[in-house]
Design a protein around this motif. Structure first.
Motif, PDB file in Angstrom:
ATOM      1  N   ALA A  98       0.826  -1.217   0.000  1.00 51.79           N
ATOM      2  CA  ALA A  98       0.000   0.000   0.000  1.00 51.79           C
ATOM      3  C   ALA A  98       0.856   1.261   0.000  1.00 51.79           C
ATOM      4  O   ALA A  98       0.588   2.209  -0.735  1.00 51.79           O
ATOM      5  CB  ALA A  98      -0.931  -0.009   1.204  1.00 51.79           C
ATOM      6  N   GLY A 125       3.503   3.385  -1.150  1.00 55.28           N
ATOM      7  CA  GLY A 125       4.370   3.427  -2.331  1.00 55.28           C
ATOM      8  C   GLY A 125       4.697   4.853  -2.697  1.00 55.28           C
ATOM      9  O   GLY A 125       4.577   5.764  -1.863  1.00 55.28           O
ATOM     10  N   LEU A 126       5.083   5.035  -3.926  1.00 49.86           N
ATOM     11  CA  LEU A 126       5.454   6.379  -4.373  1.00 49.86           C
ATOM     12  C   LEU A 126       4.300   7.360  -4.216  1.00 49.86           C
ATOM     13  O   LEU A 126       4.504   8.527  -3.899  1.00 49.86           O
ATOM     14  CB  LEU A 126       5.889   6.324  -5.838  1.00 49.86           C
ATOM     15  N   GLY A 127       3.079   6.854  -4.407  1.00 51.82           N
ATOM     16  CA  GLY A 127       1.903   7.716  -4.332  1.00 51.82           C
ATOM     17  C   GLY A 127       1.771   8.419  -2.989  1.00 51.82           C
ATOM     18  O   GLY A 127       1.297   9.547  -2.920  1.00 51.82           O
ATOM     19  N   TYR A 163       6.043   0.862 -13.440  1.00 53.25           N
ATOM     20  CA  TYR A 163       6.461   1.195 -12.069  1.00 53.25           C
ATOM     21  C   TYR A 163       7.944   0.840 -11.910  1.00 53.25           C
ATOM     22  O   TYR A 163       8.717   1.567 -11.301  1.00 53.25           O
ATOM     23  CB  TYR A 163       5.611   0.384 -11.090  1.00 53.25           C
ATOM     24  N   PHE A 196      -6.651   4.253  -4.666  1.00 49.36           N
ATOM     25  CA  PHE A 196      -5.331   4.156  -5.258  1.00 49.36           C
ATOM     26  C   PHE A 196      -4.279   3.778  -4.217  1.00 49.36           C
ATOM     27  O   PHE A 196      -3.443   2.908  -4.436  1.00 49.36           O
ATOM     28  CB  PHE A 196      -5.007   5.525  -5.869  1.00 49.36           C
ATOM     29  N   THR A 197      -4.361   4.455  -3.076  1.00 46.49           N
ATOM     30  CA  THR A 197      -3.270   4.324  -2.111  1.00 46.49           C
ATOM     31  C   THR A 197      -3.266   2.977  -1.401  1.00 46.49           C
ATOM     32  O   THR A 197      -2.239   2.520  -0.936  1.00 46.49           O
ATOM     33  CB  THR A 197      -3.308   5.487  -1.095  1.00 46.49           C
ATOM     34  N   THR A 241      -3.826   0.099  -2.733  1.00 45.85           N
ATOM     35  CA  THR A 241      -3.563  -0.980  -3.703  1.00 45.85           C
ATOM     36  C   THR A 241      -4.725  -1.981  -3.726  1.00 45.85           C
ATOM     37  O   THR A 241      -4.525  -3.197  -3.720  1.00 45.85           O
ATOM     38  CB  THR A 241      -2.223  -1.699  -3.412  1.00 45.85           C
TER      39      THR A 241
HETATM   40  N1  PHE Z   1      -0.463   2.091  -3.443  1.00 47.65           N
HETATM   41  C1  PHE Z   1       0.871   2.388  -3.803  1.00 47.65           C
HETATM   42  C2  PHE Z   1       1.075   3.868  -4.053  1.00 47.65           C
HETATM   43  O1  PHE Z   1       0.332   4.664  -3.574  1.00 47.65           O
HETATM   44  C3  PHE Z   1       1.432   1.594  -4.911  1.00 47.65           C
HETATM   45  C4  PHE Z   1       0.571   1.367  -6.089  1.00 47.65           C
HETATM   46  C5  PHE Z   1       0.231   2.371  -6.959  1.00 47.65           C
HETATM   47  C6  PHE Z   1       0.154   0.128  -6.345  1.00 47.65           C
HETATM   48  C7  PHE Z   1      -0.568   2.103  -8.053  1.00 47.65           C
HETATM   49  C8  PHE Z   1      -0.631  -0.156  -7.422  1.00 47.65           C
HETATM   50  C9  PHE Z   1      -0.999   0.859  -8.264  1.00 47.65           C
HETATM   51  O2  PHE Z   1       2.028   4.261  -4.685  1.00 47.65           O
END
Ligand code: PHE
Length: 541
Positions: free
Chosen positions: A22, A24-26, A102, A230-231, A233
């Protein structure tokens, strides 16, 4: 099943892996910006509401599904109903297409980690990133050569991923003991450095000053729900696969609350690191914070490098800390998406894990080569925009409908309560059956309208058609194919042909072909059925 399923070594292994996926870069480059754009501190209200009413309930649903069925996403869905297997494949393919690019972003981080040693980007980080590092071409049509520094980084990323998932959850469970706490620690260092810089307070004011009026704007609420899906996953089959490796008697709901809260807590913290340094950058360059603020790739590869160079001391060290943080943040999200695909493959084909690992990573590496070309940045941007707008939201919707109505929300809740530390009330059924689907439908409609209304970033239509709509529909078509769902597949293909023809040729030609496809194609299908042997036998009787 004769073969014994792999198991996590401990509960912490599972929870950390889920958090790693969960977070990640986001969390660093998306949340702080969205918060600033949508009401500052006031955004926390819709964000928490979205977390509690959609994020965590869906996370519980995915954990429960994987745990109950003890299988990856496609097989789990096929156990609800054979017809819904494609939903699982859809999720897995969507996640897989994300990991192809990614990993390329990880490759850039690798390169920048090395560039940090000497602050190679110089005074003009934007020029360096676009012209020297990526050598971006003039448009998506001009691919150019592969950029070898990116290729090297990509190879390094895929080799790391292969090594990490080598023994499945056994090795993953150990790696996350490092890749989850380490970036958080590095983030804390970045926050401390950030808030002690001049101008930091001004930056933080931009991040957190509440504008409560924003709460009356439906778009702000939509942004909150979009960011939550999104965040966490959700909708990529990752959480289903991870939960399928849990032993029979293990908690579901509390683990989901922990995952959700740690993830959002990390995002909130990242906002302090990002906005304090933006405040500093504004202070040093004499600009307003609103002029230097950015998100996504440009925040990581242009704004941050610019700021790092201006630091009063130990600039290279902070460069290394920053890019190491991005690498360790991203890598566990990346391998989680691969794990979802590997779990699905293992359920379907009886081949060794090693073979599936190699196959999955190999294909993803090859597909990623397109993003290593000089036009890579364009394609990455297009694919990313479309998949994230469609994939997870639609898949989330189908998940809710499958569990809520076909399997039965109450039945699933009883199952969850039989093993969990936090007992769910009937509110969960309501959320899964009614509230979340309504929100998801609104989100899908709004983003489709947006995608159709203005061509994204003014890219040429053909590029959006291939990299955007094409990829998104290809993923769905492959999923239907994997589930042998011919009717919806044929309908989908007809629509695709129609759209492609309509854009490339005249409307009249498109309608002519469309008419032929539906009428004569349909007729052929019906005729084929009349030839079935069973019918002939019955007639003869
Ligand atoms: N959830 C993670 C993020 O916020 C990673 C992620 C992004 C996974 C997009 C899947 C799709 O970066």
């Amino acid at each position: 099943m004769a073969e014994k399923r792999d198991r996590w070594d401990s509960r912490a292994g599972f929870v950390l892996a889920a958090i790693g996926s969960a977070v990640g870069l986001g969390n660093v480059w998306r949340f702080p910006y969205i918060c600033y754009k949508n009401g500052g501190g006031a955004f926390l209200i819709p964000y928490f509401v979205a977390l509690l009413t959609a994020g965590i309930p869906l996370l519980i649903l995915e954990y429960a599904l994987g745990h109950k069925m003890q299988a990856g996403a496609p097989k789990s869905f096929s156990m609800i109903s054979k017809k819904s297997e494609y939903v699982g494949w859809w999720a897995v393919f969507a996640g897989f297409s994300i990991v192809t690019y990614y990993a390329v972003i990880m490759a850039w981080c690798f390169a920048y980690l090395i560039y940090s040693l000497k602050l190679t980007w110089g005074t003009d980080a934007e020029h360096f990133f676009i012209n020297t590092f990526l050598q971006r071409s003039s448009g998506p049509g001009e691919l150019g050569f592969i950029r070898w520094p990116v290729l090297l980084g990509l190879a390094a990323t895929w080799i790391s991923i292969l090594l990490i998932i080598h023994k499945g959850v056994k090795s993953v469970g150990k790696v996350v003991l490092v890749t989850v706490p380490l970036p958080v620690l590095l983030l804390i260092i970045m926050v401390i450095r950030g808030v002690t810089l001049p101008g930091a307070v001004e930056g933080l004011r931009y991040y957190l000053t509440p504008n409560f009026e924003a709460l009356t704007d439906p778009n702000v609420w939509l942004a909150a729900y979009g960011q939550i899906f999104f965040t966490l996953t959700i909708g990529f089959g990752v959480m289903i696969a991870y939960a399928s490796y849990l032993p029979k008697r293990s908690d579901i709901s509390n683990n989901a609350f922990i995952t959700g809260l740690v993830n959002c807590g990390t995002s909130f913290l990242a906002g302090f690191a990002v906005f304090s340094t933006l405040g500093y950058l504004a202070h040093v360059t004499g600009k307003g914070v609103e002029e230097v603020v950015s998100s996504g790739l440009s925040l990581a590869f242009i704004t941050y490098p610019t700021m790092i160079r201006l630091l009063p001391f130990a600039a290279p060290i902070f460069g290394i800390i920053f890019f190491l943080m991005l690498l360790t943040l991203g890598i566990d999200s990346a391998f989680s998406l691969v794990e979802a695909a590997v779990a699905a493959g293992q359920d379907r084909w009886k081949v060794s894990r090693k073979a599936i690992n190699l196959f999955t990573c190999g294909i993803a590496f090859v597909l990623g080569l397109i993003f290593c070309t000089k036009a890579g940045l364009y394609w990455l941007d297009i694919v990313d925009h479309f998949i994230n707008n469609f994939g997870l939201v639609l898949i989330g919707l189908f998940e809710c409908l499958a569990i809520g109505y076909v399997f039965g929300a109450k039945k699933m809740r009883d199952y969850i309560n039989s093993v969990s530390e936090i007992k769910l009330g009937p509110w969960w059924d309501w959320l899964i059956r009614v509230i979340v689907p309504i929100i998801l439908v609104i989100t899908v409609v709004m983003s489709t309208v947006n995608l159709l209304r203005v061509p994204y970033e003014n890219y040429p239509q053909w590029a959006l058609l291939i990299g955007g709509w094409g990829v998104a529909l290809l993923i769905l078509a492959l999923a239907l194919l994997a589930n042998r769902r011919w009717l919806p597949l044929s309908i989908l293909l007809c629509v695709v042909c129609l759209v492609v023809l309509g854009t490339l040729t005249s409307g009249a030609v498109a309608m002519a072909v469309f008419g032929c496809l539906v009428l004569y194609g349909g007729l052929l299908l019906c005729l084929r059925r009349t030839l079935r042997k069973r019918d002939i036998d019955e007639w003869e009787d």
